[in-house]
Motif scaffolding. Structure first.
Motif, PDB file in Angstrom:
ATOM      1  N   SER A  21      43.187  42.858  44.619  1.00 12.90           N
ATOM      2  CA  SER A  21      41.975  43.206  45.366  1.00 12.90           C
ATOM      3  C   SER A  21      41.668  44.700  45.257  1.00 12.90           C
ATOM      4  N   GLY A  22      42.712  45.535  45.305  1.00  9.21           N
ATOM      5  CA  GLY A  22      42.515  46.983  45.174  1.00  9.21           C
ATOM      6  C   GLY A  22      41.927  47.360  43.832  1.00  9.21           C
ATOM      7  N   THR A  23      42.415  46.715  42.766  1.00  4.62           N
ATOM      8  CA  THR A  23      41.895  46.976  41.419  1.00  4.62           C
ATOM      9  C   THR A  23      40.431  46.568  41.308  1.00  4.62           C
ATOM     10  N   MET A  24      40.104  45.399  41.849  1.00  8.79           N
ATOM     11  CA  MET A  24      38.722  44.917  41.794  1.00  8.79           C
ATOM     12  C   MET A  24      37.770  45.866  42.521  1.00  8.79           C
ATOM     13  N   ILE A  25      38.199  46.352  43.669  1.00 10.43           N
ATOM     14  CA  ILE A  25      37.360  47.280  44.440  1.00 10.43           C
ATOM     15  C   ILE A  25      37.258  48.629  43.725  1.00 10.43           C
ATOM     16  N   LEU A  26      38.394  49.112  43.210  1.00 12.66           N
ATOM     17  CA  LEU A  26      38.431  50.435  42.575  1.00 12.66           C
ATOM     18  C   LEU A  26      37.546  50.501  41.336  1.00 12.66           C
ATOM     19  N   LEU A  58      31.109  47.782  47.656  1.00 14.63           N
ATOM     20  CA  LEU A  58      31.906  46.887  48.507  1.00 14.63           C
ATOM     21  C   LEU A  58      31.323  45.475  48.519  1.00 14.63           C
ATOM     22  N   SER A  59      29.997  45.375  48.578  1.00 13.29           N
ATOM     23  CA  SER A  59      29.357  44.055  48.661  1.00 13.29           C
ATOM     24  C   SER A  59      29.554  43.238  47.393  1.00 13.29           C
ATOM     25  N   ASP A  60      29.709  43.909  46.254  1.00 16.58           N
ATOM     26  CA  ASP A  60      29.922  43.195  44.990  1.00 16.58           C
ATOM     27  C   ASP A  60      31.410  42.994  44.677  1.00 16.58           C
ATOM     28  N   SER A  61      32.285  43.289  45.642  1.00 19.30           N
ATOM     29  CA  SER A  61      33.734  43.196  45.411  1.00 19.30           C
ATOM     30  C   SER A  61      34.363  41.986  46.096  1.00 19.30           C
ATOM     31  N   ALA A  91      25.751  35.168  51.920  1.00 19.70           N
ATOM     32  CA  ALA A  91      26.125  35.304  53.332  1.00 19.70           C
ATOM     33  C   ALA A  91      25.701  36.670  53.882  1.00 19.70           C
ATOM     34  N   LEU A  92      25.816  37.723  53.061  1.00 19.26           N
ATOM     35  CA  LEU A  92      25.382  39.065  53.479  1.00 19.26           C
ATOM     36  C   LEU A  92      23.860  39.121  53.664  1.00 19.26           C
ATOM     37  N   VAL A  93      23.133  38.461  52.762  1.00 19.31           N
ATOM     38  CA  VAL A  93      21.670  38.406  52.891  1.00 19.31           C
ATOM     39  C   VAL A  93      21.291  37.709  54.194  1.00 19.31           C
ATOM     40  N   LYS A  94      22.017  36.644  54.516  1.00 19.79           N
ATOM     41  CA  LYS A  94      21.788  35.925  55.772  1.00 19.79           C
ATOM     42  C   LYS A  94      22.040  36.843  56.965  1.00 19.79           C
ATOM     43  N   GLU A  95      23.022  37.731  56.822  1.00 21.11           N
ATOM     44  CA  GLU A  95      23.429  38.619  57.927  1.00 21.11           C
ATOM     45  C   GLU A  95      22.497  39.828  58.066  1.00 21.11           C
ATOM     46  N   VAL A 135      38.346  41.518  55.016  1.00 19.88           N
ATOM     47  CA  VAL A 135      38.385  42.966  55.254  1.00 19.88           C
ATOM     48  C   VAL A 135      37.055  43.624  54.891  1.00 19.88           C
ATOM     49  N   LEU A 136      36.494  43.254  53.725  1.00 22.31           N
ATOM     50  CA  LEU A 136      35.269  43.912  53.266  1.00 22.31           C
ATOM     51  C   LEU A 136      34.047  43.514  54.094  1.00 22.31           C
ATOM     52  N   MET A 137      33.996  42.262  54.537  1.00 27.46           N
ATOM     53  CA  MET A 137      32.879  41.858  55.403  1.00 27.46           C
ATOM     54  C   MET A 137      32.886  42.673  56.699  1.00 27.46           C
ATOM     55  N   ILE A 138      34.085  42.873  57.253  1.00 28.25           N
ATOM     56  CA  ILE A 138      34.210  43.671  58.480  1.00 28.25           C
ATOM     57  C   ILE A 138      33.906  45.139  58.187  1.00 28.25           C
ATOM     58  N   LEU A 139      34.431  45.651  57.058  1.00 32.90           N
ATOM     59  CA  LEU A 139      34.225  47.053  56.693  1.00 32.90           C
ATOM     60  C   LEU A 139      32.747  47.348  56.442  1.00 32.90           C
ATOM     61  N   ILE A 140      32.064  46.434  55.756  1.00 31.83           N
ATOM     62  CA  ILE A 140      30.630  46.596  55.509  1.00 31.83           C
ATOM     63  C   ILE A 140      29.874  46.641  56.837  1.00 31.83           C
ATOM     64  N   LYS A 141      30.273  45.771  57.761  1.00 32.19           N
ATOM     65  CA  LYS A 141      29.632  45.746  59.084  1.00 32.19           C
ATOM     66  C   LYS A 141      29.808  47.082  59.806  1.00 32.19           C
ATOM     67  N   ILE A 142      31.025  47.613  59.761  1.00 28.30           N
ATOM     68  CA  ILE A 142      31.318  48.891  60.439  1.00 28.30           C
ATOM     69  C   ILE A 142      30.520  50.036  59.817  1.00 28.30           C
TER      70      ILE A 142
END
Length: 387
Positions: free
Chosen positions: A299-304, A328-331, A124-128, A368-375
């Motif tokens: 989710s916090g552990t996975m991102i951290l 972030l993209s791999d989380s 989906a990110l590649v599409k974006e 959250v991460l899709m929006i955060l990546i966009k920002i």
């Protein structure tokens, strides 16, 4: 009557999602998940067998498209230093997960869940954003390795929870190994065959194709591979993924095929899958403090652990800003996290609250991460333009 309501609701949500995405500037995948949650909460999307089947096909098609991002002839690390960094990345990722599992005395479900990967959101990110972003290119390559490891881990977890770690489990694991060996042999055999008879490629997928042979062959191969997985009692995701990989590796002459298959998938089947994911969770779960705290921990552990592993392995390669986007993209292992939660709950390895926490974590992190990546992406681009 409920079937009619589901069909009409799905049609409207698939139609409206891109418009709402454009107006709100929120990624379309996030919009589809949120709309699915709202429609489920208000009773427009009820439990329906046809809906579940189409959503499952959408998920498999998404994994098929993920496999099409992998051309095995081109899939290699340009530098040995990058290979070393990748080994360090995965070693740190699994070491952190094992440490938390042992220290906190968690269920085996968590051990598999923390380092798990899924290419669904990456596609989906590649599409974006396209394929030219260095952080996304690396995330996709790492995600491919991570997803294969995740499928293997899922198979072990599924077999262990279903049969216990006994002789039957050993047979299931052995079947996976034998299949992978057989598939490698098959790949090499096809490579030799096409080398001796290059005309076979254009016979299967002609350059001038008025009968859509390329799409027919692609769909047939995907479903045949899924059927083989079902027979061998291996996760069907692997079959869809390998089918996409096969098409990308040996039929590169069909330059328009990826776009044709992607347009169909992201225009119809894939949105239904994301809407279904949203509809499976009651919005009441988002107000339960206990579930929210556990979801935040997951989710916090996975991102951290990804952030730590990424910074150690790739900050010198990508730079600090791109490494943040990469981590972030791999989380966002949305699909596999849902699969793990379902397996664990059905086997009584996790509680009902833990099951909901995993679902909330998978959805919440995706949104959250899709929006955060966009920002972050827009901010970095604007800053780069000013410089």
């Amino acid at each position: 009557m409920s079937d009619i309501v589901v069909i009409i609701t799905l049609s409207l949500l698939v139609l409206l999602s891109p418009f709402l995405s454009r107006v709100t500037k929120i990624p379309v995948v996030v919009v589809e998940i949120l709309l699915g949650s709202l429609a489920g909460y208000f009773g427009f999307l009820v439990e329906n067998e046809l809906f579940k089947i189409i959503a499952k096909v959408g998920f498999l098609y998404l994994m098929f498209l993920a496999g099409m991002e992998v051309n095995l002839k081109e899939f290699k690390f340009a530098k040995s230093s990058l290979l070393r960094r990748t080994l360090i990345y995965f070693a740190l990722l699994y070491a952190c997960s094992l440490s938390l599992f042992l220290y906190l005395h968690l269920s085996a479900v968590y051990l598999v869940a923390f380092p798990i990967f899924s290419l669904g959101m990456l596609v989906a990110l590649v599409k974006e954003y396209g394929k030219n972003e260095p952080w996304l290119t690396l995330a996709l390559n790492i995600g491919i390795i991570g997803e294969l490891m995740s499928i293997f881990a899922l198979t072990i977890l599924s077999g262990g929870l279903e049969y216990g770690y006994n002789q039957e489990f050993a047979f299931t694991l052995g079947g996976l190994f034998l299949f992978l060996i057989g598939f490698v042999v098959f790949f090499k055999g096809v490579r030799i065959l096409f080398w001796w008879y290059p005309g076979l490629k254009t016979l299967i997928m002609p350059h001038e194709d008025g009968k859509d042979q390329d799409i027919r062959f692609s769909m047939a191969l995907m479903f045949i591979m899924v059927a083989v997985m079902l027979y061998l009692k291996i996760d069907v995701v692997l079959g869809a993924f390998l089918a996409g990989m096969f098409i990308a590796t040996y039929f590169k002459h069909k330059t328009d095929l990826p776009e044709k298959l992607s347009s169909f998938g992201f225009g119809f089947l894939v949105p239904i899958f994301f809407i279904h994911v949203g509809s499976t969770l009651s919005l009441d779960a988002f107000t339960d403090l206990k579930i929210l705290q556990l979801a935040l921990f997951i989710s916090g552990t996975m991102i951290l652990i990804r952030f730590i592993s990424s910074m150690v392995a790739y900050s010198g390669y990508l730079g600090f800003k791109n490494t943040i986007l990469f981590s972030l993209s791999d989380s966002m292992p949305l699909t596999f996290l849902v699969a793990i939660a379902t397996l664990g709950y059905q086997a009584n390895a996790i509680t009902h609250d833990e099951y909901y926490a995993f679902i909330v974590a998978s959805m919440g992190s995706a949104v959250v991460l899709m929006i955060l990546i966009k920002i972050i992406y827009l901010f970095l681009n604007r800053r780069q333009e000013k410089e």
